[in-house]
Motif scaffolding. Structure first.
Motif, PDB file in Angstrom:
ATOM      1  N   GLY A  24       4.493  70.991  53.465  1.00 13.13           N
ATOM      2  CA  GLY A  24       3.800  72.200  53.025  1.00 13.13           C
ATOM      3  C   GLY A  24       3.760  72.353  51.525  1.00 13.13           C
ATOM      4  N   VAL A  25       3.627  71.248  50.801  1.00 10.50           N
ATOM      5  CA  VAL A  25       3.576  71.286  49.335  1.00 10.50           C
ATOM      6  C   VAL A  25       2.267  70.680  48.865  1.00 10.50           C
ATOM      7  CG1 VAL A  25       6.085  71.219  49.094  1.00 10.50           C
ATOM      8  CG2 VAL A  25       4.798  69.064  49.149  1.00 10.50           C
ATOM      9  N   GLU A  26       1.921  70.933  47.605  1.00 11.49           N
ATOM     10  CA  GLU A  26       0.662  70.440  47.059  1.00 11.49           C
ATOM     11  C   GLU A  26       0.794  69.050  46.472  1.00 11.49           C
ATOM     12  OE1 GLU A  26      -0.801  73.299  44.302  1.00 11.49           O
ATOM     13  OE2 GLU A  26      -1.201  74.830  45.840  1.00 11.49           O
ATOM     14  N   VAL A  27       1.986  68.698  46.038  1.00  9.00           N
ATOM     15  CA  VAL A  27       2.245  67.381  45.469  1.00  9.00           C
ATOM     16  C   VAL A  27       3.673  66.995  45.825  1.00  9.00           C
ATOM     17  CG1 VAL A  27       2.916  68.372  43.245  1.00  9.00           C
ATOM     18  CG2 VAL A  27       2.219  65.980  43.362  1.00  9.00           C
ATOM     19  N   LEU A  28       3.893  65.714  46.096  1.00  8.17           N
ATOM     20  CA  LEU A  28       5.231  65.229  46.438  1.00  8.17           C
ATOM     21  C   LEU A  28       6.005  64.930  45.160  1.00  8.17           C
ATOM     22  CD1 LEU A  28       4.239  62.762  49.310  1.00  8.17           C
ATOM     23  CD2 LEU A  28       5.170  65.084  49.549  1.00  8.17           C
ATOM     24  N   ASP A  29       7.203  65.488  45.038  1.00  6.17           N
ATOM     25  CA  ASP A  29       8.014  65.270  43.836  1.00  6.17           C
ATOM     26  C   ASP A  29       8.362  63.797  43.653  1.00  6.17           C
ATOM     27  OD1 ASP A  29       8.141  68.011  43.203  1.00  6.17           O
ATOM     28  OD2 ASP A  29       9.850  68.300  44.546  1.00  6.17           O
ATOM     29  N   LEU A  30       8.813  63.162  44.730  1.00  7.12           N
ATOM     30  CA  LEU A  30       9.253  61.769  44.654  1.00  7.12           C
ATOM     31  C   LEU A  30       9.015  61.100  45.998  1.00  7.12           C
ATOM     32  CD1 LEU A  30      10.822  59.426  43.219  1.00  7.12           C
ATOM     33  CD2 LEU A  30      12.921  60.438  44.140  1.00  7.12           C
ATOM     34  N   VAL A  31       8.312  59.978  45.988  1.00  9.33           N
ATOM     35  CA  VAL A  31       8.119  59.156  47.179  1.00  9.33           C
ATOM     36  C   VAL A  31       8.863  57.842  46.962  1.00  9.33           C
ATOM     37  CG1 VAL A  31       6.452  57.718  48.407  1.00  9.33           C
ATOM     38  CG2 VAL A  31       5.957  60.121  48.023  1.00  9.33           C
ATOM     39  N   GLN A  32       9.636  57.444  47.972  1.00  5.91           N
ATOM     40  CA  GLN A  32      10.396  56.210  47.878  1.00  5.91           C
ATOM     41  C   GLN A  32       9.959  55.239  48.972  1.00  5.91           C
ATOM     42  OE1 GLN A  32      14.811  57.772  47.284  1.00  5.91           O
ATOM     43  NE2 GLN A  32      13.532  59.189  48.450  1.00  5.91           N
ATOM     44  N   GLY A  59      -2.870  62.472  42.003  1.00  5.68           N
ATOM     45  CA  GLY A  59      -2.200  63.764  42.099  1.00  5.68           C
ATOM     46  C   GLY A  59      -1.470  64.016  43.402  1.00  5.68           C
ATOM     47  N   LEU A  60      -1.321  62.980  44.248  1.00  6.21           N
ATOM     48  CA  LEU A  60      -0.592  63.164  45.503  1.00  6.21           C
ATOM     49  C   LEU A  60       0.918  63.164  45.288  1.00  6.21           C
ATOM     50  CD1 LEU A  60      -2.655  60.853  47.904  1.00  6.21           C
ATOM     51  CD2 LEU A  60      -2.820  63.329  47.619  1.00  6.21           C
ATOM     52  N   ILE A  61       1.386  62.395  44.311  1.00  4.67           N
ATOM     53  CA  ILE A  61       2.825  62.294  44.041  1.00  4.67           C
ATOM     54  C   ILE A  61       3.072  62.435  42.537  1.00  4.67           C
ATOM     55  CG2 ILE A  61       3.140  60.776  46.034  1.00  4.67           C
ATOM     56  CD1 ILE A  61       3.495  58.442  44.074  1.00  4.67           C
ATOM     57  N   ARG A  62       4.272  62.885  42.205  1.00  3.94           N
ATOM     58  CA  ARG A  62       4.659  62.964  40.797  1.00  3.94           C
ATOM     59  C   ARG A  62       5.346  61.681  40.339  1.00  3.94           C
ATOM     60  NH1 ARG A  62       5.733  68.573  42.243  1.00  3.94           N
ATOM     61  NH2 ARG A  62       4.328  69.901  41.008  1.00  3.94           N
ATOM     62  N   HIS A  63       6.212  61.156  41.185  1.00  2.88           N
ATOM     63  CA  HIS A  63       6.989  59.978  40.819  1.00  2.88           C
ATOM     64  C   HIS A  63       7.217  59.128  42.062  1.00  2.88           C
ATOM     65  CE1 HIS A  63       7.892  62.006  37.007  1.00  2.88           C
ATOM     66  NE2 HIS A  63       8.176  63.075  37.729  1.00  2.88           N
ATOM     67  N   TYR A  64       7.589  57.879  41.848  1.00  3.96           N
ATOM     68  CA  TYR A  64       7.929  57.019  42.978  1.00  3.96           C
ATOM     69  C   TYR A  64       9.159  56.179  42.663  1.00  3.96           C
ATOM     70  CZ  TYR A  64       5.396  53.298  40.443  1.00  3.96           C
ATOM     71  OH  TYR A  64       4.962  52.392  39.507  1.00  3.96           O
ATOM     72  N   GLY A  65       9.806  55.758  43.740  1.00  2.41           N
ATOM     73  CA  GLY A  65      10.991  54.921  43.628  1.00  2.41           C
ATOM     74  C   GLY A  65      11.094  54.057  44.867  1.00  2.41           C
ATOM     75  N   ALA A  66      12.278  53.499  45.084  1.00  5.83           N
ATOM     76  CA  ALA A  66      12.471  52.625  46.244  1.00  5.83           C
ATOM     77  C   ALA A  66      13.882  52.794  46.781  1.00  5.83           C
ATOM     78  CB  ALA A  66      12.220  51.165  45.876  1.00  5.83           C
ATOM     79  N   SER A  67      13.969  52.853  48.096  1.00  8.06           N
ATOM     80  CA  SER A  67      15.251  52.757  48.786  1.00  8.06           C
ATOM     81  C   SER A  67      15.393  51.299  49.187  1.00  8.06           C
ATOM     82  CB  SER A  67      15.267  53.670  50.011  1.00  8.06           C
ATOM     83  OG  SER A  67      16.492  53.565  50.708  1.00  8.06           O
ATOM     84  N   ILE A 121      -0.791  53.864  52.414  1.00  6.36           N
ATOM     85  CA  ILE A 121       0.100  54.595  51.514  1.00  6.36           C
ATOM     86  C   ILE A 121      -0.461  55.981  51.223  1.00  6.36           C
ATOM     87  CG2 ILE A 121       0.926  54.629  49.113  1.00  6.36           C
ATOM     88  CD1 ILE A 121       1.291  51.581  49.388  1.00  6.36           C
ATOM     89  N   ARG A 122      -1.761  56.049  51.024  1.00  7.11           N
ATOM     90  CA  ARG A 122      -2.394  57.354  50.784  1.00  7.11           C
ATOM     91  C   ARG A 122      -2.257  58.244  52.021  1.00  7.11           C
ATOM     92  NH1 ARG A 122      -7.384  55.732  49.392  1.00  7.11           N
ATOM     93  NH2 ARG A 122      -7.081  55.845  47.125  1.00  7.11           N
ATOM     94  N   ALA A 123      -2.470  57.667  53.202  1.00 10.96           N
ATOM     95  CA  ALA A 123      -2.364  58.442  54.432  1.00 10.96           C
ATOM     96  C   ALA A 123      -0.941  58.926  54.667  1.00 10.96           C
ATOM     97  CB  ALA A 123      -2.839  57.609  55.623  1.00 10.96           C
ATOM     98  N   ALA A 124       0.037  58.073  54.371  1.00 11.29           N
ATOM     99  CA  ALA A 124       1.436  58.465  54.540  1.00 11.29           C
ATOM    100  C   ALA A 124       1.789  59.619  53.609  1.00 11.29           C
ATOM    101  CB  ALA A 124       2.350  57.271  54.288  1.00 11.29           C
ATOM    102  N   ALA A 125       1.318  59.548  52.382  1.00 10.47           N
ATOM    103  CA  ALA A 125       1.593  60.623  51.434  1.00 10.47           C
ATOM    104  C   ALA A 125       0.958  61.932  51.888  1.00 10.47           C
ATOM    105  CB  ALA A 125       1.082  60.240  50.043  1.00 10.47           C
TER     106      ALA A 125
END
Length: 335
Positions: free
Chosen positions: A116-124, A149-157, A104-108
């Motif tokens: 090209g961003v410093e943090v992912l807004d939302l990972v699902q 600090g890799l992601i701000r929020h998470y959800g699920a599809s 999961i860390r590697a995918a992020a």
């Protein structure tokens, strides 16, 4: 009405993220070139820029779309924009992915690099197996990379209402991405209230049932062999619900024709696709809907649906009746 939006796309709060996102977003599966004829990168970029120019500020992508091509294109466009854009990506379907913290860390980190961003807004989580959700460890891992600090929020599809309800009750998911359109209406009674009570944002995917709800196809239309609307028409490769929302194509075309008749008097200058998007937006539980676009014109037309007035009560009643009596028995696949 099928041209540019008459006013900016309206905003809605995206669950507990704190983001105010455009109620019409931009889905990017088609940019990955995983099916159909690959879109030239310039065409992809033009479509994205047109959508953002029209007021869209929410883009949905995934690491598996074109093995990262979609994320890279989105990232290249972001670097040319000044206004903030909320980007949601997904993980969990790529080769070798497993629900372990290291994966999961590697995918992020891979998505961070491509976007090209410093943090992912939302990972699902990308329609991962129900057993993975119910084990619970995957949510603990998402919490870990959020703290890192890799992601701000998470959800699920998710594919099913049952999985969606599980996520609401047993995880910190800020959002749920679900198939919701005129062919799939069960969510209205079985999911939306629970999501609203728990302040979980709803992202509606497959809003036009793979294009059938644009009204542009006849029952005799033949899709290219490399188009998922051909090779997955009966769910041979993945959940049939992702193609035509699980309705057999000839029946879907007939239902679209009946829907067109029901909506004929609603916003006469709007296209059937725009009215189908408007129907979704009439449900306040929906935070944003993510139609795809393969051209700048289509992106602008999608955005313009935000300025349509709500459908009348009579139209809603007729569409509900059509669904319950005719469409619902035809829907196949996990739901």
């Amino acid at each position: 009405m099928t041209g540019s939006a008459s006013r900016p796309v309206r905003l809605r709060r995206l669950g507990t993220t704190g983001f105010d996102v455009s109620e019409i977003g931009f889905g990017t599966w088609q940019l990955g070139a995983d099916w159909g004829d690959p879109l030239p990168e310039d065409t992809c970029r033009d479509a994205l820029h047109a959508g953002l120019d029209a007021g869209i500020n929410f883009v949905d992508t995934a690491d598996i779309y074109g093995s990262g091509r979609s994320e890279r294109i989105v990232g290249s466009v972001l670097r040319e924009r000044r206004e903030p854009v909320v980007v949601a990506t997904k993980m969990g379907r790529g080769p070798g992915w497993e629900p372990a913290l290291s994966a999961i860390r590697a995918a992020a980190r891979g998505s961070l690099e491509r976007l090209g961003v410093e943090v992912l807004d939302l990972v699902q989580l990308h329609c991962v197996p129900s057993g993975v959700l119910r084990d619970g460890a995957v949510f603990e891992h998402l919490e870990t990379i959020r703290r890192e600090g890799l992601i701000r929020h998470y959800g699920a599809s998710v594919e099913s209402i049952e999985d969606a309800l599980f996520c609401i009750r047993h995880s910190g998911c800020a959002t749920l991405q679900v198939i919701f359109n005129l062919f799939r209406q069960r969510l209205i009674d079985e999911l939306f209230q629970g999501a609203a009570v728990n302040h979980v944002g709803i992202i509606a995917r497959v809003p036009l049932a793979s294009g059938v709800l644009s009204g542009k196809f006849s029952a005799g239309h033949r899709f290219q062999d490399n188009d998922h609307r051909a090779y997955n028409a009966d769910g041979d490769c993945f959940n049939v619900g992702e193609t035509f929302a699980g309705v057999p194509f000839p029946a879907a075309v007939e239902f679209a024709s009946q829907i067109r008749e029901i909506l004929a008097a609603e916003s006469p200058d709007a296209s059937l696709a725009q009215k189908a998007l408007r129907w979704i937006l009439d449900f306040d539980s929906v935070s944003t809907v993510i139609p795809g676009a393969t051209s700048a014109r289509q992106a602008r037309e999608n955005a313009a649906a935000s300025s349509l007035p709500r459908l009348g009560e009579g139209a809603h009643a007729a569409l509900t009746k059509l669904y319950r009596q005719s469409i619902a028995p035809a829907v196949r696949g996990v739901y």
